[in-house]
Design an enzyme around this catalytic site. Structure first.
Site, PDB file in Angstrom:
ATOM      1  N   THR A  75      -4.383  13.480   5.121  1.00  0.00           N
ATOM      2  CA  THR A  75      -3.362  13.334   5.776  1.00  0.00           C
ATOM      3  C   THR A  75      -2.930  15.060   6.856  1.00  0.00           C
ATOM      4  OG1 THR A  75      -2.442  12.365   3.869  1.00  0.00           O
ATOM      5  CG2 THR A  75      -0.626  13.373   4.816  1.00  0.00           C
ATOM      6  N   LYS A 102       5.848   3.338   8.094  1.00  0.00           N
ATOM      7  CA  LYS A 102       4.470   4.311   8.327  1.00  0.00           C
ATOM      8  C   LYS A 102       3.132   3.399   8.226  1.00  0.00           C
ATOM      9  CE  LYS A 102       4.757   7.546   5.553  1.00  0.00           C
ATOM     10  NZ  LYS A 102       3.954   8.810   4.604  1.00  0.00           N
ATOM     11  N   LYS A 146       5.380   1.594  -3.100  1.00  0.00           N
ATOM     12  CA  LYS A 146       5.277   3.175  -3.565  1.00  0.00           C
ATOM     13  C   LYS A 146       5.218   3.053  -4.894  1.00  0.00           C
ATOM     14  CE  LYS A 146       4.707   7.429  -2.293  1.00  0.00           C
ATOM     15  NZ  LYS A 146       3.853   7.952  -1.013  1.00  0.00           N
ATOM     16  N   ASN A 196      -2.693  19.326  -1.181  1.00  0.00           N
ATOM     17  CA  ASN A 196      -3.698  19.009  -0.699  1.00  0.00           C
ATOM     18  C   ASN A 196      -3.292  18.798   1.043  1.00  0.00           C
ATOM     19  OD1 ASN A 196      -4.007  15.731   0.887  1.00  0.00           O
ATOM     20  ND2 ASN A 196      -6.001  16.279  -0.208  1.00  0.00           N
ATOM     21  N   LYS A 228       0.940  -1.179   0.239  1.00  0.00           N
ATOM     22  CA  LYS A 228       0.096  -0.036   0.282  1.00  0.00           C
ATOM     23  C   LYS A 228       0.934   1.188   0.052  1.00  0.00           C
ATOM     24  CE  LYS A 228      -3.642   1.960   0.718  1.00  0.00           C
ATOM     25  NZ  LYS A 228      -3.963   2.687  -0.791  1.00  0.00           N
ATOM     26  N   GLN A 239       7.170   3.998   3.642  1.00  0.00           N
ATOM     27  CA  GLN A 239       5.893   3.571   3.765  1.00  0.00           C
ATOM     28  C   GLN A 239       5.854   1.971   4.865  1.00  0.00           C
ATOM     29  OE1 GLN A 239       3.538   4.998   1.256  1.00  0.00           O
ATOM     30  NE2 GLN A 239       1.956   4.895   3.042  1.00  0.00           N
ATOM     31  N   SER A 292      -6.556   5.808   4.218  1.00  0.00           N
ATOM     32  CA  SER A 292      -7.162   5.139   3.075  1.00  0.00           C
ATOM     33  C   SER A 292      -7.074   3.642   3.274  1.00  0.00           C
ATOM     34  CB  SER A 292      -5.518   4.754   2.018  1.00  0.00           C
ATOM     35  OG  SER A 292      -5.365   5.549   1.365  1.00  0.00           O
ATOM     36  N   ASP A 296      -0.452  10.506  -4.098  1.00  0.00           N
ATOM     37  CA  ASP A 296       0.686  11.425  -4.047  1.00  0.00           C
ATOM     38  C   ASP A 296       0.964  12.389  -4.389  1.00  0.00           C
ATOM     39  OD1 ASP A 296       2.719  11.107  -1.777  1.00  0.00           O
ATOM     40  OD2 ASP A 296       4.192  11.396  -3.589  1.00  0.00           O
TER      41      ASP A 296
END
Ligand code: NDP
Length: 446
Positions: free
Chosen positions: A210, A115, A127, A241, A91, A112, A378, A167
């Site tokens: 985020t 995280k 990614k 964003n 993911k 990631q 997500s 992203d």
């Protein structure tokens, strides 16, 4: 690093990936935090966890040909790095930006892993992206690019295998085109991308997640240190964003945001940035931030992005891009009284900037913990898609808030366990790593 094994693995990474500066920087930062873990856990060394975790499970690089509005063929390079699936399907987002190359995608994929682990949800790390630049392209050109990109990527993804998301450069428009292409090729309607439009499986609060999550995490860190957002002056870099919704939540929590930027320059509005104007300029009209001063004559615009860190503030939230906050900018922040830096972007502070924060006792919220709200939501979008059900905004936002509170608690606790109290960067790396490491060990040499 004291631990010999970590030094050897680091040397090996430098030897084979020496041209990937961002990836090496990310591994080095994580390994430095893991030094006491490696000392305490020889079983993880024996299980080859450190050696294995720096090598992606799979890297896919492909050609993306598309036709521009003049009828000419253009070619970009597409990437998907499936880094680690020990605790769940891959993911992570898709970055569309001219600076994209394998080193950027690998650094982001590596970050990631930890995280996603910190969110407590079953998600592995991945990614992807392309060196395609959506800026200045027509909607039709962006659509043709996205369709071509999916024509290859679809065979490597799936709701139980790899679930990409947005992203930099990949927002609702791009996700919509990619989802449409995937659905057409596969003839199935599944939650295979997140950040989708609300009418076709998107989650309420994903857009805000985020930026909101960054403020929830930062608020926990402030509270634990006897402080809060109320009445504080905040500087936020970027105006995309993450920056936009960080501004919204910080303002709701009682702070005043006085500066924002884009890749050309920054604005300062001592009255507090008018966020509706930013949303109109950046989200709707896709214009430059300098146009803000046309309707807000009291505000100033300055060319160049680094100067934003000279604007005096209590709290700084870097929300633009990697390595945007250097050692000299960190020193400026400290000199002007900033006492908290919390990261919305991925790896926005250089290692030497982080040294300045540590040396000045700045409260420092590292990206992989502070900006995990996006991927957490997500994950909630994936759950809703599997349930074929939608939660309302408040339900998602409440879950997000709970997740961010838990992330802070995990970082705090892990730091304390290894006698590093207050070092939330070490705490985040250790807590994120240990869960994945235990899973990798349990699953054997794969
Ligand atoms: P966007 O593309 O929406 O926005 C990026 C913003 O940063 C734009 O305003 C861009 O300006 C600006 N920018 C780019 N480079 C610089 C620079 N050198 N100096 C100042 N501003 C710059 O991206 P996101 O907001 O989605 O992402 C921002 C960061 O947050 C990235 O690091 C991303 O990986 C990270 N992130 C994003 C998540 C998400 O859910 N979106 C989740 C977790 C992390 P311009 O308009 O001129 O290009």
């Amino acid at each position: 690093m004291k631990n010999q094994h970590l030094n050897e693995v680091m040397e090996q990474v430098r030897a084979i990936d020496g041209d990937q500066a961002e990836f090496i920087q990310a591994v080095q930062e994580v390994f430095e935090s893991l030094d006491p873990v490696a000392e305490a856990r020889p079983d993880l060394i024996k299980a080859g966890v450190f050696k294995r975790i720096v090598e992606p499970e799979r890297q896919i690089i492909f050609r993306v040909p598309w036709i521009d509005d003049n009828g000419d063929i253009q070619v970009n390079r597409g990437y998907r790095v499936q880094f680690n699936s020990a605790i769940g399907p891959y993911k992570g987002g898709l970055r569309l930006h001219p600076s994209v190359y394998i080193g950027i995608i690998k650094f982001l994929g590596f970050e990631q892993i930890f995280k996603n682990s910190l969110t407590g949800l079953p998600m592995g790390g991945g990614k992807g992206g392309s060196n395609f630049d959506p800026k200045g392209k027509s909607d039709a050109e962006v659509m043709r690019f996205c369709q071509s990109f999916m024509t290859e990527l679809y065979r490597h993804m799936g709701p139980d295998c790899d679930i990409p998301a947005g992203d930099i450069g990949t927002g609702a428009r791009e996700i919509g085109y990619m989802f449409g292409a995937y659905k057409r090729i596969r003839n199935e309607f599944t939650g295979v991308l997140t950040g989708k439009g609300l009418s076709f499986g998107g989650s309420l609060a994903r857009t805000e997640a985020t930026g909101f999550g960054l403020c929830y995490f930062t608020n926990e860190m402030l509270k634990a240190n006897g402080k809060g957002f109320d009445g504080q002056t905040v500087v936020i870099s970027g105006s995309g964003n993450v920056a936009t919704y960080a501004n919204q939540k910080a303002t709701e929590m009682g702070a005043k945001v006085v500066a924002m930027s884009d890749s050309s320059g920054y604005i300062v509005d001592k009255d507090g940035i008018d966020l509706d104007c930013i949303k109109q300029l950046k989200e709707v009209e896709r214009r430059r931030i300098k146009d803000y001063v046309d309707t807000h004559p009291q505000a100033e615009y300055h060319e160049g992005c680094n100067g934003i860190w000279t604007v005096p503030c209590d709290i700084a939230l870097p929300c633009a891009t990697q390595n945007e906050l250097t050692m000299s900018s960190a020193k400026e922040l400290v000199k002007n009284g900033c006492y908290c830096v919390s990261e919305g972007a991925n790896m926005p502070s250089t290692p030497r900037a982080i040294d300045v924060f540590k040396g000045s006792n700045i409260l420092y919220g590292p990206a992989k913990a502070a900006n995990a709200g996006g991927v957490a939501t997500s994950g909630l979008e994936m759950s809703q898609n599997s349930l074929r059900y939608s939660w309302d905004f408040e339900q998602v936002d409440n879950r997000l808030q709970g997740i961010m509170e838990n992330i802070f608690a995990s970082c705090d606790q892990a730091a304390k366990e290894f006698n590093l109290e207050g070092n939330y960067m070490a705490g985040a790396n250790i807590a994120g790593f240990l869960k994945v490491a235990e899973a990798m060990k349990a699953q054997g040499c794969v």
